[in-house]
Design a protein around this motif. Structure first.
Motif, PDB file in Angstrom:
ATOM      1  N   LEU A 144       0.821  -1.210   0.000  1.00 21.23           N
ATOM      2  CA  LEU A 144       0.000   0.000   0.000  1.00 21.23           C
ATOM      3  C   LEU A 144       0.856   1.262   0.000  1.00 21.23           C
ATOM      4  O   LEU A 144       0.658   2.163  -0.827  1.00 21.23           O
ATOM      5  N   ILE A 145       1.798   1.337   0.908  1.00 22.70           N
ATOM      6  CA  ILE A 145       2.566   2.576   1.052  1.00 22.70           C
ATOM      7  C   ILE A 145       3.438   2.843  -0.166  1.00 22.70           C
ATOM      8  O   ILE A 145       3.592   4.001  -0.591  1.00 22.70           O
ATOM      9  N   ASN A 146       4.000   1.808  -0.778  1.00 17.81           N
ATOM     10  CA  ASN A 146       4.824   2.031  -1.966  1.00 17.81           C
ATOM     11  C   ASN A 146       4.013   2.653  -3.095  1.00 17.81           C
ATOM     12  O   ASN A 146       4.495   3.537  -3.812  1.00 17.81           O
ATOM     13  N   MET A 147       2.777   2.184  -3.272  1.00 17.03           N
ATOM     14  CA  MET A 147       1.928   2.784  -4.302  1.00 17.03           C
ATOM     15  C   MET A 147       1.625   4.232  -3.964  1.00 17.03           C
ATOM     16  O   MET A 147       1.672   5.117  -4.832  1.00 17.03           O
ATOM     17  N   MET A 148       1.303   4.493  -2.695  1.00 23.81           N
ATOM     18  CA  MET A 148       0.987   5.857  -2.296  1.00 23.81           C
ATOM     19  C   MET A 148       2.214   6.761  -2.372  1.00 23.81           C
ATOM     20  O   MET A 148       2.102   7.950  -2.709  1.00 23.81           O
ATOM     21  N   ASN A 149       3.386   6.225  -2.087  1.00 22.48           N
ATOM     22  CA  ASN A 149       4.624   7.007  -2.233  1.00 22.48           C
ATOM     23  C   ASN A 149       4.852   7.381  -3.691  1.00 22.48           C
ATOM     24  O   ASN A 149       5.233   8.523  -4.009  1.00 22.48           O
ATOM     25  N   THR A 150       4.643   6.436  -4.584  1.00 21.13           N
ATOM     26  CA  THR A 150       4.840   6.681  -6.010  1.00 21.13           C
ATOM     27  C   THR A 150       3.944   7.801  -6.506  1.00 21.13           C
ATOM     28  O   THR A 150       4.354   8.634  -7.334  1.00 21.13           O
ATOM     29  N   LYS A 151       2.728   7.854  -5.976  1.00 20.84           N
ATOM     30  CA  LYS A 151       1.767   8.870  -6.401  1.00 20.84           C
ATOM     31  C   LYS A 151       1.811  10.131  -5.539  1.00 20.84           C
ATOM     32  O   LYS A 151       1.038  11.062  -5.769  1.00 20.84           O
ATOM     33  N   VAL A 152       2.710  10.157  -4.566  1.00 19.70           N
ATOM     34  CA  VAL A 152       2.833  11.287  -3.626  1.00 19.70           C
ATOM     35  C   VAL A 152       1.451  11.611  -3.044  1.00 19.70           C
ATOM     36  O   VAL A 152       0.961  12.743  -3.103  1.00 19.70           O
ATOM     37  N   ASP A 153       0.841  10.612  -2.477  1.00 16.77           N
ATOM     38  CA  ASP A 153      -0.526  10.708  -1.978  1.00 16.77           C
ATOM     39  C   ASP A 153      -0.561  11.479  -0.653  1.00 16.77           C
ATOM     40  O   ASP A 153       0.080  11.071   0.319  1.00 16.77           O
ATOM     41  N   PRO A 154      -1.307  12.591  -0.580  1.00 14.11           N
ATOM     42  CA  PRO A 154      -1.350  13.382   0.658  1.00 14.11           C
ATOM     43  C   PRO A 154      -2.057  12.688   1.811  1.00 14.11           C
ATOM     44  O   PRO A 154      -1.918  13.117   2.965  1.00 14.11           O
ATOM     45  N   ARG A 155      -2.796  11.614   1.550  1.00 17.94           N
ATOM     46  CA  ARG A 155      -3.462  10.892   2.626  1.00 17.94           C
ATOM     47  C   ARG A 155      -2.469  10.186   3.552  1.00 17.94           C
ATOM     48  O   ARG A 155      -2.812   9.813   4.671  1.00 17.94           O
ATOM     49  N   ARG A 156      -1.241  10.009   3.089  1.00 17.82           N
ATOM     50  CA  ARG A 156      -0.226   9.374   3.931  1.00 17.82           C
ATOM     51  C   ARG A 156      -0.030  10.123   5.249  1.00 17.82           C
ATOM     52  O   ARG A 156       0.154   9.509   6.297  1.00 17.82           O
ATOM     53  N   ASP A 157      -0.058  11.453   5.182  1.00 12.18           N
ATOM     54  CA  ASP A 157       0.173  12.260   6.386  1.00 12.18           C
ATOM     55  C   ASP A 157      -0.934  12.094   7.414  1.00 12.18           C
ATOM     56  O   ASP A 157      -0.717  12.321   8.597  1.00 12.18           O
ATOM     57  N   VAL A 158      -2.123  11.694   6.952  1.00 12.28           N
ATOM     58  CA  VAL A 158      -3.264  11.505   7.847  1.00 12.28           C
ATOM     59  C   VAL A 158      -3.353  10.065   8.322  1.00 12.28           C
ATOM     60  O   VAL A 158      -3.745   9.807   9.461  1.00 12.28           O
TER      61      VAL A 158
END
Length: 477
Positions: free
Chosen positions: A281-295
């Motif tokens: 999950l996190i690798n995909m979100m990192n690739t897309k620079v997903d702002p939901r990671r911070d939440v």
């Protein structure tokens, strides 16, 4: 004034509600552990609570949805992410919770309702509330196992009763009929259970939207096996009215005292430093620079680092990002069918050529934006994210599948439906897996092979084998 709920053992839990500002000494004569009868409202509350708590539960003793979708990983005990469903008897735990503790209570609520005095309109609304609640759980059950006991299930019986297993497609057909009939019983100008309805407090407009949203979910699941029927049902559901706002989502907000969120119970109260968001999950979100990671996650050394999925030996918990505290509060709500899920389903329906009142790209953008804003991010953040990760109509299954999977983080059953239906993202069976592939269904409860052997054995043979890799009837691609 305070509700006091107590749990009872037996065929179903019983939660008695004492609601009084003054002490009633006559209650001292009551046997609270063996109440003579329960109101339909109390039975509704009991079934709803079990439904919310255990579908959302991350306990290794009850369900494995967060690992079926590979959104979580483990750092100490790795059995669950490697799909060991035997040691902890997860199929048994979820089977019992859904049938005995949830569905049974909804059936008993309907029986109790017949004996109660209500205005006819309110009685009709209450009946619809119990019925839709039951249908929601049935959808979870059939989309977890496939063929299951349905027609014979929950009947009063003598010892040794062995319910037959019904065909999953036939169950789907019946659930659609039940949804349509329940909607006809709803009068949105009147209330239902204003006190005991822990989801919507008797708001029948929201119950109607939930019913249609369930119908939309069933319709989309039929897309690859009966496209014409899927189109018809999806268009009917949307025309009748699905969820239209965040407030319509099917949620239960825990009070943090009597009722506490299952993540709090399993990660905080149990002090379990083991579950972490996965690298998948996190690798995909990192690739897309997903702002939901911070939440959603904490950082490790200034970075978002997911736990290695399927690692055979485990890795130190401190080496990875963790689930954010906001998910682990005792009062955090369980959300079993969200407005964001409905928007993604509408995007998928439009991409399949259904007439749903908008384009696939419009609904896709709205769904991603809703996922952002429901977690407190700004619409500007959503717009920037969508500009960097635009919808691809030529590969719509990938676009919708990946974004829905991410958006349904911590709503793992909903995520599992998208993964199985759209085959995106493509999840890889870990090297030390106990099974032949990433699960697309739960194996049957081990107790069924003891108590109902002939019927469960026949069911297993009919569906192609009681394996996690045996696809449900609608999972064709």
């Amino acid at each position: 004034m305070k509700n006091i709920f107590k749990t009872f053992l037996g065929l179903a839990i019983a939660i008695t509600t004492l609601s009084s500002c003054e002490r009633d000494t006559t209650l001292l004569n009551n046997d609270e552990k063996h109440p003579s009868s329960l109101t339909s409202g109390v039975l509704l509350s009991m079934g709803q609570y079990q439904e919310f708590y255990y579908i959302d539960n991350p306990s290794v003793n009850f369900n494995n949805y967060r690992f079926f979708t590979q959104q979580w990983s483990e750092t100490t005990y790795t059995d669950e992410m490697n799909y060991n469903l035997i040691t902890r008897a997860q199929p048994r735990g979820h089977f019992q919770r859904m049938y005995v503790y949830s569905l049974n209570n909804f059936v008993k609520a309907q029986e109790a309702l017949l004996k109660e005095t209500n205005d006819p309109v309110i009685a009709s609304n209450k009946w619809a509330t119990n019925e839709i609640s039951q249908i929601f759980v049935w959808e979870n059950v059939v989309d977890t196992w496939g063929d299951v006991p349905y027609t014979d299930a929950l009947k009063a019986s003598s010892d040794g009763f062995a319910p037959k297993y019904d065909d999953a497609r036939a169950i789907y057909n019946d659930l659609v009929k039940r949804i349509d009939f329940a909607i006809t019983k709803i009068n949105t100008s009147a209330k239902g259970y204003e006190v005991n309805d822990i989801a919507f407090k008797g708001d029948m407009t929201k119950w109607k939207k939930l019913a249609n949203s369930i119908k939309l979910r069933l319709a989309l699941n039929l897309s690859d096996v009966d496209p014409a029927k899927a189109k018809q049902l999806a268009e009917e559901a949307i025309a009748s009215g699905v969820m239209t706002a965040t407030a319509d989502s099917y949620t239960f907000v825990y009070d943090g005292v009597t009722f506490t969120n299952p993540l709090f119970d399993n990660l905080v109260a149990s002090n379990r430093d083991d579950f972490v968001p996965s690298d998948v999950l996190i690798n995909m979100m990192n690739t897309k620079v997903d702002p939901r990671r911070d939440v959603w996650f904490t950082k490790k050394d200034g970075k978002f680092i997911g736990g290695i999925y399927g690692s055979p030996t485990g890795n130190p918990y401190a080496n990875y990002s963790h689930v954010a505290d906001s998910f682990k509060k005792s009062t955090t709500a369980s959300n079993l069918l969200s407005y964001s899920e409905v928007l993604f389903m509408k995007a998928e329906a439009a991409a399949r050529g259904f007439n749903v009142g908008g384009t696939d790209e419009t609904f896709y953008n709205a769904a991603v934006t809703e996922s952002m804003t429901e977690y407190g991010l700004t619409s500007e953040s959503a717009s920037a994210y969508l500009a960097a990760n635009p919808y691809n109509a030529n590969n719509w299954k990938k676009s919708i599948g990946e974004e829905a999977w991410v958006a349904m983080y911590n709503r793992a059953f909903a995520a599992w439906n998208f993964v199985r239906r759209l085959d995106t993202p493509s999840l890889i069976n870990p090297p030390n897996s106990n099974v032949a592939g990433v699960p697309v269904r739960m194996i049957y409860s081990d107790q069924e092979y003891t108590l109902n052997r002939a019927n469960v054995t026949a069911a297993a043979a009919k569906i192609g084998g009681d394996a996690v890799t045996t696809k449900l009837f609608w999972d064709k691609n």
